[in-house]
Write a protein that holds these residues in place. Structure first.
Motif, PDB file in Angstrom:
ATOM      1  N   GLU A   1      -2.726 -28.915 -20.982  1.00  0.00           N
ATOM      2  CA  GLU A   1      -3.686 -28.290 -21.890  1.00  0.00           C
ATOM      3  C   GLU A   1      -3.294 -28.712 -23.303  1.00  0.00           C
ATOM      4  O   GLU A   1      -2.108 -28.759 -23.628  1.00  0.00           O
ATOM      5  CB  GLU A   1      -3.590 -26.775 -21.748  1.00  0.00           C
ATOM      6  N   ARG A   2      -4.280 -29.023 -24.116  1.00  0.00           N
ATOM      7  CA  ARG A   2      -3.980 -29.445 -25.487  1.00  0.00           C
ATOM      8  C   ARG A   2      -5.155 -29.138 -26.394  1.00  0.00           C
ATOM      9  O   ARG A   2      -6.303 -29.160 -25.970  1.00  0.00           O
ATOM     10  CB  ARG A   2      -3.647 -30.924 -25.550  1.00  0.00           C
ATOM     11  N   ASP A   3      -4.831 -28.878 -27.637  1.00  0.00           N
ATOM     12  CA  ASP A   3      -5.859 -28.725 -28.654  1.00  0.00           C
ATOM     13  C   ASP A   3      -6.164 -30.113 -29.214  1.00  0.00           C
ATOM     14  O   ASP A   3      -5.244 -30.877 -29.523  1.00  0.00           O
ATOM     15  CB  ASP A   3      -5.383 -27.802 -29.776  1.00  0.00           C
ATOM     16  N   SER A   4      -7.430 -30.426 -29.359  1.00  0.00           N
ATOM     17  CA  SER A   4      -7.805 -31.729 -29.908  1.00  0.00           C
ATOM     18  C   SER A   4      -7.772 -31.719 -31.433  1.00  0.00           C
ATOM     19  O   SER A   4      -7.800 -32.780 -32.054  1.00  0.00           O
ATOM     20  CB  SER A   4      -9.190 -32.137 -29.410  1.00  0.00           C
TER      21      SER A   4
ATOM     22  N   MET B   1       1.676 -26.399 -51.106  1.00  0.00           N
ATOM     23  CA  MET B   1       2.197 -26.890 -49.836  1.00  0.00           C
ATOM     24  C   MET B   1       1.240 -26.443 -48.735  1.00  0.00           C
ATOM     25  O   MET B   1       0.637 -25.381 -48.807  1.00  0.00           O
ATOM     26  CB  MET B   1       3.605 -26.351 -49.598  1.00  0.00           C
ATOM     27  N   THR B   2       1.153 -27.279 -47.697  1.00  0.00           N
ATOM     28  CA  THR B   2       0.252 -27.015 -46.571  1.00  0.00           C
ATOM     29  C   THR B   2       1.041 -27.023 -45.264  1.00  0.00           C
ATOM     30  O   THR B   2       1.878 -27.895 -45.038  1.00  0.00           O
ATOM     31  CB  THR B   2      -0.858 -28.081 -46.512  1.00  0.00           C
ATOM     32  N   ALA B   3       0.743 -26.046 -44.411  1.00  0.00           N
ATOM     33  CA  ALA B   3       1.306 -26.004 -43.059  1.00  0.00           C
ATOM     34  C   ALA B   3       0.282 -26.584 -42.093  1.00  0.00           C
ATOM     35  O   ALA B   3      -0.911 -26.321 -42.196  1.00  0.00           O
ATOM     36  CB  ALA B   3       1.646 -24.573 -42.666  1.00  0.00           C
ATOM     37  N   ARG B   4       0.773 -27.384 -41.148  1.00  0.00           N
ATOM     38  CA  ARG B   4      -0.067 -28.015 -40.112  1.00  0.00           C
ATOM     39  C   ARG B   4       0.450 -27.516 -38.771  1.00  0.00           C
ATOM     40  O   ARG B   4       1.636 -27.648 -38.461  1.00  0.00           O
ATOM     41  CB  ARG B   4       0.059 -29.538 -40.221  1.00  0.00           C
ATOM     42  N   ILE B   5      -0.450 -26.948 -37.954  1.00  0.00           N
ATOM     43  CA  ILE B   5      -0.036 -26.337 -36.692  1.00  0.00           C
ATOM     44  C   ILE B   5      -0.813 -26.963 -35.537  1.00  0.00           C
ATOM     45  O   ILE B   5      -2.044 -27.046 -35.572  1.00  0.00           O
ATOM     46  CB  ILE B   5      -0.248 -24.811 -36.734  1.00  0.00           C
ATOM     47  N   TRP B   6      -0.066 -27.392 -34.525  1.00  0.00           N
ATOM     48  CA  TRP B   6      -0.637 -27.977 -33.304  1.00  0.00           C
ATOM     49  C   TRP B   6      -0.134 -27.188 -32.098  1.00  0.00           C
ATOM     50  O   TRP B   6       0.960 -26.638 -32.106  1.00  0.00           O
ATOM     51  CB  TRP B   6      -0.206 -29.441 -33.172  1.00  0.00           C
ATOM     52  N   ARG B   7      -0.926 -27.180 -31.010  1.00  0.00           N
ATOM     53  CA  ARG B   7      -0.570 -26.458 -29.784  1.00  0.00           C
ATOM     54  C   ARG B   7      -0.857 -27.309 -28.560  1.00  0.00           C
ATOM     55  O   ARG B   7      -1.869 -28.006 -28.486  1.00  0.00           O
ATOM     56  CB  ARG B   7      -1.407 -25.180 -29.717  1.00  0.00           C
ATOM     57  N   GLY B   8       0.068 -27.241 -27.568  1.00  0.00           N
ATOM     58  CA  GLY B   8      -0.116 -27.896 -26.285  1.00  0.00           C
ATOM     59  C   GLY B   8       0.670 -27.171 -25.212  1.00  0.00           C
ATOM     60  O   GLY B   8       1.604 -26.415 -25.510  1.00  0.00           O
ATOM     61  N   VAL B   9       0.294 -27.391 -23.956  1.00  0.00           N
ATOM     62  CA  VAL B   9       0.923 -26.715 -22.814  1.00  0.00           C
ATOM     63  C   VAL B   9       1.321 -27.749 -21.775  1.00  0.00           C
ATOM     64  O   VAL B   9       0.549 -28.669 -21.474  1.00  0.00           O
ATOM     65  CB  VAL B   9      -0.043 -25.675 -22.188  1.00  0.00           C
ATOM     66  N   VAL B  10       2.524 -27.567 -21.216  1.00  0.00           N
ATOM     67  CA  VAL B  10       3.024 -28.426 -20.140  1.00  0.00           C
ATOM     68  C   VAL B  10       3.432 -27.561 -18.953  1.00  0.00           C
ATOM     69  O   VAL B  10       3.549 -26.341 -19.073  1.00  0.00           O
ATOM     70  CB  VAL B  10       4.234 -29.281 -20.605  1.00  0.00           C
ATOM     71  N   ARG B  11       3.655 -28.203 -17.802  1.00  0.00           N
ATOM     72  CA  ARG B  11       4.236 -27.494 -16.668  1.00  0.00           C
ATOM     73  C   ARG B  11       5.666 -27.093 -17.046  1.00  0.00           C
ATOM     74  O   ARG B  11       6.380 -27.866 -17.695  1.00  0.00           O
ATOM     75  CB  ARG B  11       4.235 -28.384 -15.428  1.00  0.00           C
ATOM     76  N   ARG B  12       6.081 -25.935 -16.641  1.00  0.00           N
ATOM     77  CA  ARG B  12       7.403 -25.442 -17.043  1.00  0.00           C
ATOM     78  C   ARG B  12       8.521 -26.404 -16.645  1.00  0.00           C
ATOM     79  O   ARG B  12       9.483 -26.585 -17.391  1.00  0.00           O
ATOM     80  CB  ARG B  12       7.652 -24.046 -16.459  1.00  0.00           C
ATOM     81  N   GLU B  13       8.388 -27.060 -15.505  1.00  0.00           N
ATOM     82  CA  GLU B  13       9.447 -27.969 -15.074  1.00  0.00           C
ATOM     83  C   GLU B  13       9.542 -29.215 -15.968  1.00  0.00           C
ATOM     84  O   GLU B  13      10.543 -29.920 -15.946  1.00  0.00           O
ATOM     85  CB  GLU B  13       9.278 -28.379 -13.609  1.00  0.00           C
ATOM     86  N   ASP B  14       8.523 -29.473 -16.780  1.00  0.00           N
ATOM     87  CA  ASP B  14       8.535 -30.610 -17.700  1.00  0.00           C
ATOM     88  C   ASP B  14       8.929 -30.225 -19.125  1.00  0.00           C
ATOM     89  O   ASP B  14       9.021 -31.088 -20.000  1.00  0.00           O
ATOM     90  CB  ASP B  14       7.143 -31.261 -17.754  1.00  0.00           C
ATOM     91  N   ALA B  15       9.181 -28.944 -19.378  1.00  0.00           N
ATOM     92  CA  ALA B  15       9.346 -28.460 -20.745  1.00  0.00           C
ATOM     93  C   ALA B  15      10.530 -29.084 -21.478  1.00  0.00           C
ATOM     94  O   ALA B  15      10.397 -29.482 -22.639  1.00  0.00           O
ATOM     95  CB  ALA B  15       9.455 -26.935 -20.756  1.00  0.00           C
ATOM     96  N   GLU B  16      11.674 -29.171 -20.837  1.00  0.00           N
ATOM     97  CA  GLU B  16      12.855 -29.734 -21.523  1.00  0.00           C
ATOM     98  C   GLU B  16      12.609 -31.191 -21.899  1.00  0.00           C
ATOM     99  O   GLU B  16      12.905 -31.618 -23.012  1.00  0.00           O
ATOM    100  CB  GLU B  16      14.102 -29.612 -20.644  1.00  0.00           C
ATOM    101  N   GLU B  17      12.078 -31.937 -20.951  1.00  0.00           N
ATOM    102  CA  GLU B  17      11.817 -33.356 -21.198  1.00  0.00           C
ATOM    103  C   GLU B  17      10.751 -33.531 -22.279  1.00  0.00           C
ATOM    104  O   GLU B  17      10.859 -34.413 -23.139  1.00  0.00           O
ATOM    105  CB  GLU B  17      11.384 -34.024 -19.896  1.00  0.00           C
ATOM    106  N   TYR B  18       9.715 -32.680 -22.251  1.00  0.00           N
ATOM    107  CA  TYR B  18       8.667 -32.796 -23.257  1.00  0.00           C
ATOM    108  C   TYR B  18       9.180 -32.418 -24.647  1.00  0.00           C
ATOM    109  O   TYR B  18       8.812 -33.053 -25.635  1.00  0.00           O
ATOM    110  CB  TYR B  18       7.437 -31.958 -22.892  1.00  0.00           C
ATOM    111  N   ALA B  19      10.035 -31.429 -24.741  1.00  0.00           N
ATOM    112  CA  ALA B  19      10.623 -31.069 -26.036  1.00  0.00           C
ATOM    113  C   ALA B  19      11.369 -32.265 -26.629  1.00  0.00           C
ATOM    114  O   ALA B  19      11.251 -32.556 -27.828  1.00  0.00           O
ATOM    115  CB  ALA B  19      11.549 -29.867 -25.889  1.00  0.00           C
ATOM    116  N   THR B  20      12.114 -32.955 -25.805  1.00  0.00           N
ATOM    117  CA  THR B  20      12.815 -34.153 -26.265  1.00  0.00           C
ATOM    118  C   THR B  20      11.812 -35.210 -26.704  1.00  0.00           C
ATOM    119  O   THR B  20      11.986 -35.867 -27.741  1.00  0.00           O
ATOM    120  CB  THR B  20      13.730 -34.704 -25.155  1.00  0.00           C
ATOM    121  N   TYR B  21      10.747 -35.369 -25.925  1.00  0.00           N
ATOM    122  CA  TYR B  21       9.713 -36.350 -26.250  1.00  0.00           C
ATOM    123  C   TYR B  21       9.053 -36.045 -27.598  1.00  0.00           C
ATOM    124  O   TYR B  21       8.844 -36.945 -28.416  1.00  0.00           O
ATOM    125  CB  TYR B  21       8.674 -36.395 -25.120  1.00  0.00           C
ATOM    126  N   ILE B  22       8.720 -34.781 -27.840  1.00  0.00           N
ATOM    127  CA  ILE B  22       8.142 -34.402 -29.142  1.00  0.00           C
ATOM    128  C   ILE B  22       9.114 -34.773 -30.265  1.00  0.00           C
ATOM    129  O   ILE B  22       8.715 -35.310 -31.300  1.00  0.00           O
ATOM    130  CB  ILE B  22       7.825 -32.894 -29.205  1.00  0.00           C
TER     131      ILE B  22
END
Length: 104
Positions: A87-90, A1-22
């Protein structure tokens, strides 16, 4: 089994909405891909920023290719990501799972 890890950063005021979007984009796509063994969304608020990590588990590299395309090291992004991410990892990182204590 393989784990895949991604990272990104949003403005704190957008965090709830972005979590839903993800959840509505990436997590739905994970679940629809044969060979996906589940995923976690991790969140860390840090001042005015919120960092997200997605941690997905896959049966094989071929299963990851079915989700991500031939270049499995390249991160998958969706149309509204540009609106949220400051901010995002490519690329993503992959790790071989060698133990899974307590994960059923």
């Amino acid at each position: 089994m393989t784990a895949r890890i991604w990272r990104g950063v949003v403005r704190r005021e957008d965090a709830e909405e972005y979590a839903t979007y993800i959840g509505d984009t990436g997590f739905d796509a994970y679940g629809a891909t044969p060979g996906n063994r589940g995923a976690l969304m991790l969140r860390r608020d840090d001042g005015e920023r919120t960092e997200f990590l997605t941690f997905s588990l896959w049966e094989s590299l071929d299963a990851i290719r079915a989700f991500a395309g031939d270049d499995i090291e390249t991160a998958v992004y969706y149309p509204e990501d540009d609106r949220y991410l400051i901010e995002r990892d490519s690329t993503v990182k992959h790790y071989e799972v060698v133990d899974s204590a307590g994960m059923g």
